[in-house]
Design a protein around this motif. Sequence first.
Motif, PDB file in Angstrom:
ATOM      1  N   ARG A  69     110.260  65.294 167.943  1.00 50.17           N
ATOM      2  CA  ARG A  69     109.107  64.909 168.154  1.00 50.17           C
ATOM      3  C   ARG A  69     107.731  66.063 167.921  1.00 50.17           C
ATOM      4  NH1 ARG A  69     106.268  65.254 173.344  1.00 50.17           N
ATOM      5  NH2 ARG A  69     108.181  65.973 174.325  1.00 50.17           N
ATOM      6  N   GLY A  73     105.267  65.232 165.073  1.00 53.45           N
ATOM      7  CA  GLY A  73     103.680  65.128 165.448  1.00 53.45           C
ATOM      8  C   GLY A  73     102.843  66.303 164.607  1.00 53.45           C
ATOM      9  N   ARG A 130     110.320  59.912 161.776  1.00 54.86           N
ATOM     10  CA  ARG A 130     109.388  59.171 162.587  1.00 54.86           C
ATOM     11  C   ARG A 130     110.093  57.794 162.647  1.00 54.86           C
ATOM     12  NH1 ARG A 130     107.648  56.559 166.182  1.00 54.86           N
ATOM     13  NH2 ARG A 130     105.525  56.271 166.790  1.00 54.86           N
ATOM     14  N   VAL A 178      96.148  60.172 164.141  1.00 55.81           N
ATOM     15  CA  VAL A 178      96.394  59.375 165.126  1.00 55.81           C
ATOM     16  C   VAL A 178      97.867  59.209 165.318  1.00 55.81           C
ATOM     17  CG1 VAL A 178      96.493  56.723 165.950  1.00 55.81           C
ATOM     18  CG2 VAL A 178      94.439  57.759 165.232  1.00 55.81           C
ATOM     19  N   LEU A 179      98.801  59.066 164.251  1.00 50.94           N
ATOM     20  CA  LEU A 179     100.109  59.214 164.138  1.00 50.94           C
ATOM     21  C   LEU A 179     100.725  60.563 164.820  1.00 50.94           C
ATOM     22  CD1 LEU A 179     101.044  57.622 160.823  1.00 50.94           C
ATOM     23  CD2 LEU A 179     101.588  56.613 162.988  1.00 50.94           C
ATOM     24  N   VAL A 181      99.095  62.493 167.200  1.00 46.86           N
ATOM     25  CA  VAL A 181      98.819  62.508 168.485  1.00 46.86           C
ATOM     26  C   VAL A 181      99.874  61.499 169.251  1.00 46.86           C
ATOM     27  CG1 VAL A 181      97.310  61.958 170.324  1.00 46.86           C
ATOM     28  CG2 VAL A 181      96.598  63.245 168.441  1.00 46.86           C
ATOM     29  N   LEU A 182      99.941  60.291 168.789  1.00 41.11           N
ATOM     30  CA  LEU A 182     100.872  59.498 169.342  1.00 41.11           C
ATOM     31  C   LEU A 182     102.257  59.842 169.541  1.00 41.11           C
ATOM     32  CD1 LEU A 182      99.495  55.882 167.913  1.00 41.11           C
ATOM     33  CD2 LEU A 182      99.267  56.816 170.133  1.00 41.11           C
ATOM     34  N   THR A 183     102.607  60.692 168.430  1.00 39.62           N
ATOM     35  CA  THR A 183     104.055  61.130 168.319  1.00 39.62           C
ATOM     36  C   THR A 183     104.329  62.172 169.622  1.00 39.62           C
ATOM     37  OG1 THR A 183     104.492  60.665 166.105  1.00 39.62           O
ATOM     38  CG2 THR A 183     105.854  62.318 166.771  1.00 39.62           C
ATOM     39  N   LEU A 185     102.606  62.473 172.060  1.00 37.05           N
ATOM     40  CA  LEU A 185     102.454  62.078 173.384  1.00 37.05           C
ATOM     41  C   LEU A 185     103.657  61.006 173.867  1.00 37.05           C
ATOM     42  CD1 LEU A 185      98.697  61.186 173.576  1.00 37.05           C
ATOM     43  CD2 LEU A 185      99.728  63.103 174.786  1.00 37.05           C
ATOM     44  N   ASN A 186     104.776  60.979 172.630  1.00 38.54           N
ATOM     45  CA  ASN A 186     105.664  60.053 172.977  1.00 38.54           C
ATOM     46  C   ASN A 186     105.319  58.523 173.100  1.00 38.54           C
ATOM     47  OD1 ASN A 186     108.278  60.068 172.632  1.00 38.54           O
ATOM     48  ND2 ASN A 186     108.979  60.490 174.767  1.00 38.54           N
ATOM     49  N   VAL A 187     104.481  58.184 172.551  1.00 38.81           N
ATOM     50  CA  VAL A 187     103.805  56.694 172.580  1.00 38.81           C
ATOM     51  C   VAL A 187     104.768  56.094 171.588  1.00 38.81           C
ATOM     52  CG1 VAL A 187     101.849  55.233 172.603  1.00 38.81           C
ATOM     53  CG2 VAL A 187     101.607  57.592 173.485  1.00 38.81           C
ATOM     54  N   GLY A 188     105.032  54.823 171.877  1.00 40.46           N
ATOM     55  CA  GLY A 188     105.825  54.000 170.997  1.00 40.46           C
ATOM     56  C   GLY A 188     107.285  54.116 171.009  1.00 40.46           C
TER      57      GLY A 188
END
Length: 191
Positions: A69, A73, A130, A178-179, A181-183, A185-188
């Motif tokens: 991650r 990220g 990812r 954005v990808l 930060v989302l990664t 933050l472990n979003v998705g």
Amino acid sequence: MEAFLVSTGVVALGEMGDKTQLLAIVLAATFRKPVPIILGIFVATVLNHAAAGLLGGWVAQALGPDVLRWVVGLSFLAMAVWMLIPDKLDDDEGAAKRQRFGVFGTTVVAFFLAEMGDKTQIATVALAARYPEVVQVVLGTTVGMMLANAPAVFLGDKIAAKVSMPLVHAIAAIIFAVLGVLTLLNVGRMF
């Protein structure tokens, strides 16, 4: 489907103004045979991105979920910064004029070598790490490359005059950021 769509969009935007797109324009101006050039770009991209996708898949399996991650990220954030640095075509590409392999072969070799270590190849590795759907990532990045390079072969000079490359690079940088930060933050559904 998300892996395919994200990969297509990110690479299509990332390829705008990239040295391989500039190479496509140079090859088109040099040889004036768009079909073998486009086919050569396609073959080189499939080979290059398949290898990058396999590497990304291996990285995903080799690292633990927490380490992966952070690596992915931070890689996306680094790609965001890298997108803001304009590319220039190296003088080595002039060697394409001295063809030994015909238009198709010259395009495959020149494009494959130019793509080594390039933004879109690194992006393919990160995207394959990812998303577990490596085939969709490779198909998406290949479609993205073709969306950016096929028109460049036919309309290179006209497109370059009308499209703001800094704006395209900024949009791609935002997407990578954005990808990233989302990664982080472990979003998705990753990890």
